[in-house]
Design a protein around this motif. Structure first.
Motif, PDB file in Angstrom:
ATOM      1  N   ASP A 123       1.223  -1.350  -0.233  1.00  0.00           N
ATOM      2  CA  ASP A 123      -0.091  -0.496   0.224  1.00  0.00           C
ATOM      3  C   ASP A 123       0.496   0.937  -0.211  1.00  0.00           C
ATOM      4  O   ASP A 123       1.331   1.543   1.502  1.00  0.00           O
ATOM      5  N   ARG A 124       0.963   1.902  -1.366  1.00  0.00           N
ATOM      6  CA  ARG A 124       2.610   2.853  -1.126  1.00  0.00           C
ATOM      7  C   ARG A 124       1.307   4.096  -0.505  1.00  0.00           C
ATOM      8  O   ARG A 124       3.024   4.899  -0.118  1.00  0.00           O
ATOM      9  N   LYS A 125       0.515   4.287  -0.007  1.00  0.00           N
ATOM     10  CA  LYS A 125       0.249   5.724   0.463  1.00  0.00           C
ATOM     11  C   LYS A 125       0.447   5.861   2.111  1.00  0.00           C
ATOM     12  O   LYS A 125       1.352   6.531   2.335  1.00  0.00           O
ATOM     13  N   ALA A 126      -0.055   4.194   2.000  1.00  0.00           N
ATOM     14  CA  ALA A 126       0.896   3.716   3.731  1.00  0.00           C
ATOM     15  C   ALA A 126       2.005   3.898   4.059  1.00  0.00           C
ATOM     16  O   ALA A 126       2.236   4.324   4.440  1.00  0.00           O
TER      17      ALA A 126
ATOM     18  N   GLU B 245       4.738   5.984   2.745  1.00  0.00           N
ATOM     19  CA  GLU B 245       4.668   7.193   2.317  1.00  0.00           C
ATOM     20  C   GLU B 245       4.480   7.762   3.934  1.00  0.00           C
ATOM     21  O   GLU B 245       5.110   8.635   4.340  1.00  0.00           O
ATOM     22  N   ALA B 246       3.088   7.617   4.019  1.00  0.00           N
ATOM     23  CA  ALA B 246       2.486   8.134   5.435  1.00  0.00           C
ATOM     24  C   ALA B 246       3.708   7.314   6.294  1.00  0.00           C
ATOM     25  O   ALA B 246       4.431   8.490   7.387  1.00  0.00           O
TER      26      ALA B 246
ATOM     27  N   LYS C 250       7.874   9.234   6.793  1.00  0.00           N
ATOM     28  CA  LYS C 250       7.315   9.708   7.544  1.00  0.00           C
ATOM     29  C   LYS C 250       7.663  10.205   9.139  1.00  0.00           C
ATOM     30  O   LYS C 250       8.003  10.540  10.160  1.00  0.00           O
TER      31      LYS C 250
END
Ligand code: HEC
Ligand code: HEC
Length: 221
Positions: free
Chosen positions: A43-46, A48-49, A52
């Motif tokens: 899950d790319r979005k997860a 990336e989050a 951070k």
């Protein structure tokens, strides 16, 4: 997150680790952590989050492991460029007391799964700062030994792989101590593969391999 974390750091620095207040939440089991890591990888979005989140966590770790995981202390390991599954496995070992370091055992208790995963994603993406060039004669001896024994698992360039520890560019005192611990079999670091691969090493062999691996400029790099 940052506040709880700094509190954990301050507590551990101010009081002996045995008195530190661990996070009251139950630590994630190895299986839960592994499953969550697999989920995040898909899950790319997860990812990336969490990257951070990992950067924030790393600001606390920088006190010892250096900015971006490039340690400035020869006895504290770099985390930069280290492979994610290897790092997660070490966190599990600290959490379960299978790898002994009082400070790190306390520190890990203050982290939840997502902080752990974010941290390993962040560090894996950091560049290792090259250390000064090796003593050529020592590194040549080290290369000979490395090419007979160590390359099979850690790769001929010392970078390991997703599961396997990177040792290229690692801090010299840390490497020496670690190899001696595996060889001594005194329970500080326990791993059957590393125990059998260090059993026959002399102190001179260890020095040579350290002389090679701690450099990032040699062939291992
Ligand atoms: C007070 C200094 C200190 C702080 C702060 C610190 N560490 Fe460490 N860490 C160490 C030392 C020393 C070791 C080496 C332990 C050993 O093997 O004896 C270590 C080892 C590790 C290892 C194992 C590395 C390897 O190559 O096997 C990981 C992973 C790690 N630390 C993660 C973290 C994270 C994540 C943080 C921040 C949340 C952190 N550390 C904060 C001192 C520190
Ligand atoms: C058969 C596979 C295998 C071989 C051969 C091998 N290793 Fe390892 N090595 C491992 C594994 C698995 C680990 C992780 C062990 C753990 O969790 O403590 C490891 C961990 C390490 C670490 C700890 C890394 C860190 O960041 O703390 C060092 C240093 C290391 N190996 C050096 C060497 C050297 C030098 C040689 C050659 C003399 C060697 N290894 C040969 C499998 C191997």
């Amino acid at each position: 997150m940052a506040k709880r974390f700094l509190l954990a750091l301050a507590t551990v620095l101010l009081f002996p680790p045995a008195l530190a207040q661990p996070d009251t939440a139950r630590p994630p089991s190895a299986r839960e952590l592994g499953a969550r890591f697999e989920e995040v990888k898909q899950d790319r979005k997860a990812a990336e989050a969490l990257f951070k989140t990992g950067r924030k966590v790393a600001a606390v770790c920088a006190h010892c492991h250096g900015e971006g995981g490039n340690s400035l202390k020869p006895d504290i390991p770099n985390l930069a460029g280290q492979n994610p599954s290897y790092l997660l496995e070490q966190l599990r070992q600290f959490a379960e007391g299978r790898r002994r370091n009082e400070f790190m055992e306390g520190m890990i208790k203050a982290m939840n799964s997502d902080e752990k995963i974010g941290m390993v994603l962040f560090y894996a993406a950091q560049q290792v700062t090259p250390l000064p060039p090796p003593n050529a004669a020592l590194a040549a001896r080290g290369r000979e030994y490395y090419d007979k024994v160590c390359f099979r698992c850690h790769g001929s360039d010392g970078r390991g792989n997703e599961q396997m520890a990177r040792i290229a560019g690692q801090q010299p005192d840390y490497l020496r101590t670690t190899l001696r611990r595996y060889r001594a079999g005194n329970g500080v670091r326990v791993n059957p593969l590393m125990a059998s691969n260090t059993r026959l090493m002399t102190d001179a062999d260890i020095e040579a391999v350290v002389g090679l691996c701690c450099t990032n400029g040699g062939a291992v790099g």
